[in-house]
Design an enzyme around this catalytic site. Structure first.
Site, mmCIF file in Angstrom:
data_model
loop_
_atom_site.group_PDB
_atom_site.id
_atom_site.type_symbol
_atom_site.label_atom_id
_atom_site.label_comp_id
_atom_site.label_asym_id
_atom_site.label_seq_id
_atom_site.Cartn_x
_atom_site.Cartn_y
_atom_site.Cartn_z
ATOM 1 N N ASP A 230 -2.563 12.149 0.405
ATOM 2 C CA ASP A 230 -3.878 11.512 0.570
ATOM 3 C C ASP A 230 -3.991 10.845 1.948
ATOM 4 O O ASP A 230 -3.116 10.075 2.353
ATOM 5 C CB ASP A 230 -4.053 10.464 -0.539
ATOM 6 C CG ASP A 230 -5.475 9.963 -0.640
ATOM 7 O OD1 ASP A 230 -6.098 10.195 -1.679
ATOM 8 O OD2 ASP A 230 -5.950 9.333 0.331
ATOM 9 N N ARG B 140 -5.661 8.506 3.008
ATOM 10 C CA ARG B 140 -5.881 7.058 3.051
ATOM 11 C C ARG B 140 -4.601 6.254 2.901
ATOM 12 O O ARG B 140 -4.613 5.030 3.016
ATOM 13 C CB ARG B 140 -6.872 6.660 1.953
ATOM 14 C CG ARG B 140 -8.220 7.356 2.084
ATOM 15 C CD ARG B 140 -9.031 7.249 0.805
ATOM 16 N NE ARG B 140 -8.395 7.983 -0.292
ATOM 17 C CZ ARG B 140 -8.896 8.079 -1.524
ATOM 18 N NH1 ARG B 140 -10.031 7.468 -1.811
ATOM 19 N NH2 ARG B 140 -8.264 8.768 -2.461
ATOM 20 N N CYS C 183 -6.024 8.236 -6.869
ATOM 21 C CA CYS C 183 -5.274 9.443 -6.481
ATOM 22 C C CYS C 183 -5.949 10.671 -7.103
ATOM 23 O O CYS C 183 -6.123 10.749 -8.324
ATOM 24 C CB CYS C 183 -3.831 9.333 -6.946
ATOM 25 S SG CYS C 183 -2.819 10.752 -6.490
ATOM 26 N N CYS D 238 1.866 10.083 -1.263
ATOM 27 C CA CYS D 238 0.910 11.149 -1.534
ATOM 28 C C CYS D 238 0.368 11.687 -0.197
ATOM 29 O O CYS D 238 0.320 10.966 0.801
ATOM 30 C CB CYS D 238 -0.239 10.604 -2.381
ATOM 31 S SG CYS D 238 -1.440 11.863 -2.899
ATOM 32 N N HIS E 211 -0.779 5.573 -5.456
ATOM 33 C CA HIS E 211 -1.928 4.832 -4.928
ATOM 34 C C HIS E 211 -3.134 4.931 -5.848
ATOM 35 O O HIS E 211 -3.234 5.858 -6.668
ATOM 36 C CB HIS E 211 -2.286 5.343 -3.526
ATOM 37 C CG HIS E 211 -2.831 6.732 -3.515
ATOM 38 N ND1 HIS E 211 -4.174 7.009 -3.468
ATOM 39 C CD2 HIS E 211 -2.204 7.940 -3.578
ATOM 40 C CE1 HIS E 211 -4.346 8.324 -3.483
ATOM 41 N NE2 HIS E 211 -3.176 8.912 -3.552
HETATM 42 ZN ZN LIG Z 1 -2.840 10.838 -4.210
#
Ligand SMILES: [Zn+2]
Length: 197
Positions: free
Chosen positions: A41, A43, A101, A39, A98
């Site tokens: 993302d 993190r 999300c 992703c 994850h």
């Molecule tokens: Zn995500």
């Protein structure tokens, strides 16, 4: 704004000199062993969670770690998948979902995305995963189902299908938990046996 220039300066002064030989090698070699699809993302940092060095992972990051099923026509994700498998010969392909999300949360909770039409269009690719998740608003369940469905989508790409038939590649479905740092492997696929979701 975060001072990226200071980060670049720190990289050049401290990090790069310590890895000088590695980067000298990488300057003329590109031989990643794994295609990592995660992703976008911030993190979920592929090299950090896998303990990999620069040069080891070929990375695609999309909102919700979605891999559209193969269709004719220009497609940036498809091009990167094909290049990783055909030109670079990666032996593993990881699809990593994850916890927490944002994309899966928006889908699971049916958020109004009318102000983000591009996001809404993109996430429509995961509607089948939503339909297969029996408990509504269950984000962790959707995260897992989505990873399994993306493995199935991956196998529709001709380069991946060929590599699976020749047993040249293994597909792996993972979920990374941000709070604990744990990675759970949901499924591995190493042949053209049906990828049931
Ligand atoms: Zn995500």
């Amino acid at each position: 704004m975060h001072d990226l220039a200071k980060g670049v300066a720190r990289f050049q002064q401290d990090v790069f000199p310590a890895r000088k030989e590695l980067f000298a090698h990488l300057a003329t070699h590109h031989t990643p062993h794994t295609l990592f699809i995660g992703c976008s993302d911030a993190r979920v940092v592929p090299e950090l969670i896998t303990g990999c060095e620069p040069g080891e992972l070929f990375v695609i990051r999309t909102a919700g770690n979605l891999v559209p099923a193969h269709t004719p026509g220009a497609d940036g994700v498809a091009a990167s998948v094909e290049y990783a498998v055909t030109a670079l010969g990666v032996r593993d392909i990881v699809v990593c979902g994850h916890s927490a999300c944002g994309a899966m949360t928006a889908l699971a909770h049916g958020h109004d995305l009318s102000d983000a039409p591009a996001v809404a269009d993109w996430l429509r690719l995961a509607e089948a995963s939503v339909a297969r998740t029996t408990t509504t608003a269950d984000v962790p369940a959707l995260v897992r189902q989505n990873v399994l469905d993306q493995l199935a989508n991956l196998a529709t790409h001709p380069a991946v299908a060929r590599a699976l038939a020749e047993r040249q590649v293994t597909l792996r479905g993972w979920v990374f938990d941000i709070a604990t740092g744990r990675v759970e492997e949901l499924r591995t696929v190493d042949s053209t046996a049906p990828v049931a979701a």
